[in-house]
Write a protein that holds these residues in place. Structure first.
Motif, short mmCIF file in Angstrom:
data_model
loop_
_atom_site.label_atom_id
_atom_site.label_comp_id
_atom_site.label_asym_id
_atom_site.label_seq_id
_atom_site.Cartn_x
_atom_site.Cartn_y
_atom_site.Cartn_z
N GLN A 92 0.70 -1.28 -0.02
CA GLN A 92 0.20 0.02 -0.09
C GLN A 92 0.78 1.09 -0.02
OE1 GLN A 92 -3.31 -0.04 -0.05
NE2 GLN A 92 -3.09 -2.38 -0.81
N LYS A 93 2.12 1.10 0.25
CA LYS A 93 2.97 2.36 0.68
C LYS A 93 4.07 2.38 -0.61
CE LYS A 93 2.00 2.99 5.44
NZ LYS A 93 2.69 3.12 6.61
N SER A 94 4.14 1.54 -1.43
CA SER A 94 5.45 1.78 -2.53
C SER A 94 5.16 0.78 -3.54
CB SER A 94 6.62 1.07 -1.67
OG SER A 94 7.54 1.28 -2.66
N SER A 95 5.34 1.42 -4.84
CA SER A 95 5.20 0.73 -5.88
C SER A 95 6.52 -0.03 -6.38
CB SER A 95 4.83 1.43 -6.93
OG SER A 95 5.86 2.70 -7.38
N TRP A 96 7.72 0.23 -5.75
CA TRP A 96 8.93 -0.54 -6.11
C TRP A 96 9.58 -1.20 -4.93
CZ3 TRP A 96 13.36 1.67 -3.92
CH2 TRP A 96 13.12 2.62 -3.44
N ILE A 97 9.29 -0.98 -3.72
CA ILE A 97 9.83 -1.84 -2.49
C ILE A 97 8.65 -2.95 -2.35
CG2 ILE A 97 10.37 -1.97 -0.26
CD1 ILE A 97 11.22 1.10 -0.47
N ARG A 98 9.37 -4.12 -2.69
CA ARG A 98 8.51 -5.38 -2.56
C ARG A 98 8.30 -5.69 -0.99
NH1 ARG A 98 6.31 -3.86 -7.10
NH2 ARG A 98 7.15 -4.36 -8.56
N ALA A 99 9.28 -5.87 -0.23
CA ALA A 99 9.18 -6.33 1.03
C ALA A 99 10.28 -5.59 1.81
CB ALA A 99 9.49 -7.80 0.96
N ILE A 100 10.01 -5.41 3.02
CA ILE A 100 11.04 -4.93 4.17
C ILE A 100 11.09 -5.99 5.43
CG2 ILE A 100 11.73 -3.13 5.51
CD1 ILE A 100 9.87 -1.39 3.76
N HIS A 101 12.22 -6.32 5.53
CA HIS A 101 12.50 -7.14 6.86
C HIS A 101 13.53 -6.41 7.68
CE1 HIS A 101 10.52 -10.08 4.28
NE2 HIS A 101 11.31 -9.86 3.31
N TYR A 102 13.21 -6.62 8.90
CA TYR A 102 14.22 -5.99 10.02
C TYR A 102 14.62 -7.20 10.86
CZ TYR A 102 16.63 -3.16 13.35
OH TYR A 102 17.31 -2.73 14.35
N LEU A 115 18.66 -4.92 7.76
CA LEU A 115 17.34 -4.55 7.22
C LEU A 115 17.59 -5.11 5.80
CD1 LEU A 115 14.95 -2.58 7.20
CD2 LEU A 115 16.00 -0.87 6.29
N ILE A 116 16.80 -5.82 5.37
CA ILE A 116 16.62 -6.45 4.07
C ILE A 116 15.66 -5.92 3.31
CG2 ILE A 116 16.43 -8.44 2.91
CD1 ILE A 116 17.91 -9.92 5.06
N ILE A 117 15.88 -5.45 2.37
CA ILE A 117 15.01 -4.73 1.36
C ILE A 117 14.79 -5.38 0.19
CG2 ILE A 117 14.02 -2.60 0.37
CD1 ILE A 117 15.39 -0.80 2.58
N ASN A 118 13.72 -5.85 -0.26
CA ASN A 118 13.26 -6.31 -1.55
C ASN A 118 12.85 -5.26 -2.56
OD1 ASN A 118 12.84 -8.56 0.56
ND2 ASN A 118 13.79 -9.65 -1.11
N MET A 119 13.50 -5.00 -3.57
CA MET A 119 13.20 -3.76 -4.36
C MET A 119 12.53 -4.77 -5.63
SD MET A 119 15.68 -0.75 -3.78
CE MET A 119 16.11 -0.37 -2.00
N LYS A 120 12.08 -4.01 -6.84
CA LYS A 120 11.64 -4.62 -7.84
C LYS A 120 12.63 -5.78 -8.53
CE LYS A 120 8.45 -1.63 -9.89
NZ LYS A 120 7.98 -0.63 -11.07
N TYR A 123 14.98 2.24 16.52
CA TYR A 123 14.32 3.42 16.25
C TYR A 123 13.86 3.89 15.01
CZ TYR A 123 17.97 6.82 15.15
OH TYR A 123 18.97 7.33 14.62
N LEU A 124 14.94 3.59 14.17
CA LEU A 124 14.85 4.08 12.73
C LEU A 124 13.96 3.06 11.90
CD1 LEU A 124 15.96 5.92 10.64
CD2 LEU A 124 17.52 4.49 9.93
N TRP A 125 14.05 1.88 12.43
CA TRP A 125 13.07 0.60 11.92
C TRP A 125 11.63 1.09 12.46
CZ3 TRP A 125 11.32 -2.59 8.64
CH2 TRP A 125 10.28 -3.57 8.89
N GLU A 126 11.40 1.37 13.48
CA GLU A 126 10.01 1.79 13.93
C GLU A 126 9.28 2.90 13.15
OE1 GLU A 126 8.38 0.11 15.93
OE2 GLU A 126 10.28 -1.18 16.52
N GLU A 127 10.40 4.11 12.84
CA GLU A 127 10.00 5.09 11.96
C GLU A 127 9.53 4.54 10.64
OE1 GLU A 127 12.57 8.28 12.41
OE2 GLU A 127 12.48 8.25 14.59
N PHE A 128 10.40 3.68 10.04
CA PHE A 128 10.37 3.35 8.71
C PHE A 128 9.00 2.56 8.42
CE2 PHE A 128 12.91 0.86 5.22
CZ PHE A 128 12.27 1.69 4.22
#
Length: 122
Positions: free
Chosen positions: A58-68, A77-82, A94-99
């Motif tokens: 719902q919040k990103s068209s190019w970030i497929r998944a975010i795992h902390y 932080l593992i970020i799956n992009m397109k 704290y940055l994860w909580e904000e993310f």
């Protein structure tokens, strides 16, 4: 044009970048442990740290998944992009909580993660 794209793909899969994003014929280290591939390092993180993920649909068209993966005050932080997957080391909780509550994951990534946290090749 097709040959240029193939050449660029070759470049992005065979050279060292500040952030590990693909397999490389070298040695990766995490906490003084050595790994031969990006996938080995990623799997070690996944198997040794507790994971928390968010739904990015719902919040990103190019970030497929975010795992902390929380690790003693900071984490991975593992970020799956397109088209690629990235690992960022030393991301504070704290940055994860904000993310997680950011109105746009892409904007948050560009403002607070990209260029500030890395997972270096050794």
């Amino acid at each position: 044009m097709k040959h240029l794209l193939i050449f660029l793909l070759f470049l992005t899969t065979n050279f060292i970048y500040p952030v590990i994003n693909i397999s490389y014929a070298g040695i990766f280290t995490i906490d003084n442990l050595k790994f031969r591939t990006f996938d080995e390092a990623k799997n070690w993180v996944k198997n040794n740290y507790k994971c928390e993920s968010v739904d990015t649909s719902q919040k990103s068209s190019w970030i497929r998944a975010i795992h902390y993966f929380y690790a003693d005050g900071q984490g991975f932080l593992i970020i799956n992009m397109k088209e690629k997957e990235y690992i960022f080391k030393g991301v504070p909780k704290y940055l994860w909580e904000e993310f997680k509550v950011a109105p746009s994951y892409g904007k948050f990534y560009h403002q607070f993660i990209k260029g500030k946290y890395y997972f270096y090749l050794q």
